[in-house]
Design a protein around this motif. Structure first.
Motif, PDB file in Angstrom:
ATOM      1  N   THR A 178      19.097  -7.193 -22.480  1.00 36.42           N
ATOM      2  CA  THR A 178      19.405  -5.828 -23.740  1.00 36.42           C
ATOM      3  C   THR A 178      19.866  -6.286 -25.048  1.00 36.42           C
ATOM      4  OG1 THR A 178      20.911  -5.040 -22.414  1.00 36.42           O
ATOM      5  CG2 THR A 178      18.677  -3.858 -21.512  1.00 36.42           C
TER       6      THR A 178
ATOM      7  N   ARG B 119      21.038   3.360 -24.976  1.00 34.38           N
ATOM      8  CA  ARG B 119      20.384   3.973 -23.846  1.00 34.38           C
ATOM      9  C   ARG B 119      20.185   5.371 -23.577  1.00 34.38           C
ATOM     10  NH1 ARG B 119      20.807   0.579 -19.315  1.00 34.38           N
ATOM     11  NH2 ARG B 119      20.290   2.344 -17.845  1.00 34.38           N
TER      12      ARG B 119
ATOM     13  N   VAL C 250      16.350  -1.207 -23.869  1.00 31.72           N
ATOM     14  CA  VAL C 250      16.900   0.225 -24.475  1.00 31.72           C
ATOM     15  C   VAL C 250      15.808   1.169 -25.529  1.00 31.72           C
ATOM     16  CG1 VAL C 250      17.707  -2.096 -25.667  1.00 31.72           C
ATOM     17  CG2 VAL C 250      15.810  -1.845 -26.681  1.00 31.72           C
TER      18      VAL C 250
ATOM     19  N   GLU D 197      16.467  -0.807 -17.053  1.00 30.53           N
ATOM     20  CA  GLU D 197      17.433  -1.795 -18.000  1.00 30.53           C
ATOM     21  C   GLU D 197      16.111  -1.260 -19.171  1.00 30.53           C
ATOM     22  OE1 GLU D 197      19.931  -2.376 -17.356  1.00 30.53           O
ATOM     23  OE2 GLU D 197      20.350  -2.128 -15.786  1.00 30.53           O
TER      24      GLU D 197
END
Length: 306
Positions: free
Chosen positions: A84, A162, A61, A59
């Motif tokens: 996020t 992402r 950004v 996970e």
């Protein structure tokens, strides 16, 4: 020989979309080597076995910053998708991208040493990161970044948080932004066929040769004629050339108009793309997968021995 666990089979299936039993057979043949098993599946099942290989489990950004021809692309990782969306985490990521562009740190450590204060933490970016870990209750880290300067114009595209792309170009900004969006969607590995890394070409050639060899074995077993060495060589080279076109930016069909290639679109727009950088959150990071069945079995076995 390494034990083939259910979690290993599930991981390979997630990467390849191949049937469960095919994944188990490939892992067994590869003696537990995940990369080798994936290649074996590609030989057996063709290109569809690699279609899910880009699925990412980590996970975080990706964020960018551009100002007056200077820019940065940055990936920041965390443990869960929940973080996020946290405003403090996003503010940290955006601030770090700006600091990279303005101060040109040599590496992650130098980035962390830059002056910055947020949410009552500081006086450095690293101290803010540590403070937010305590406040949010989840680990987070700056994974990688690239700074852009003195290279002409810059265009960026972020697909949510992402996927991030920065394109260095000369010419029309709209065309460059379209290319950045195209890169995010189609994920080329190089500008042109000539720029594709040699190791990727060699791997593709190996897969094509192995597939041809397997087809020859099937033909022999069925009592059918085997293709000549010349035909096999042309077939392998054809497969490699097809791969090169699929993964090189200029040769790809433009995502907004598949009647023309990206190269043709850029020529019509009077625009030159010098380079592109693509970050996908978690790319190359393997997320830990617990084999709960094996863990329970081990606990039961231990209890019996006690």
């Amino acid at each position: 020989m390494a034990a083939i666990t259910a979690s290993m089979v599930a991981e390979l299936r997630g990467k390849t979309d191949a049937p469960m039993m095919e994944c188990k057979r490939a892992l067994t043949e590869a003696e537990g080597d995940m990369a080798k098993a994936e290649e074996l599946l590609r030989v057996k099942l063709g290109s569809k076995a690699g279609k899910a290989a880009g699925r990412i489990t980590a996970e975080g950004v990706v964020t960018s910053y551009i100002d007056a021809g200077v820019g940065a692309l940055l990936e920041v990782n965390c443990e869960t998708d929940f973080v996020t969306k946290n405003d403090s985490f996003l503010a940290l990521a955006n601030a770090a991208a700006e600091l990279i562009a303005k101060h040109n740190p040599a590496d992650i450590e130098a980035l962390g040493a830059l002056p910055y204060a947020q949410d009552g933490f500081g006086p450095t970016l690293e101290e803010v990161r540590k403070g937010l870990i305590g406040k949010i209750g989840e680990n987070m880290s700056f994974r990688r970044f690239k700074r852009f300067a003195d290279s002409g114009k810059l265009a960026a595209y972020l697909h949510g948080t992402r996927i991030g792309v920065v394109v260095e170009f000369e010419g029309d900004e709209t065309a460059a932004k379209d290319v950045a969006m195209h890169v995010a969607a189609m994920k080329p590995v190089a500008l042109s066929s000539a720029d594709v890394p040699a190791d990727l070409v060699a791997k593709e050639r190996s897969v094509a040769a192995a597939k041809a060899a397997e087809d020859a074995s099937v033909a022999v077993a069925a009592g059918k004629p085997v293709q000549s060495d010349e035909i096999v060589a042309k077939r392998i080279e054809g497969g490699v050339q097809k791969y090169l076109k699929e993964v090189s930016l200029f040769n790809q069909s433009f995502v907004k108009n598949d009647k023309q290639t990206v190269e043709q679109m850029l020529k019509a727009a009077g625009t030159t793309v010098k380079s592109f950088t693509l970050y996908v959150v978690g790319e190359g990071i393997a997320k830990k997968v617990d084999d709960f069945a094996a863990e329970v079995a081990a606990q039961v076995a231990a209890a019996k021995q006690a």
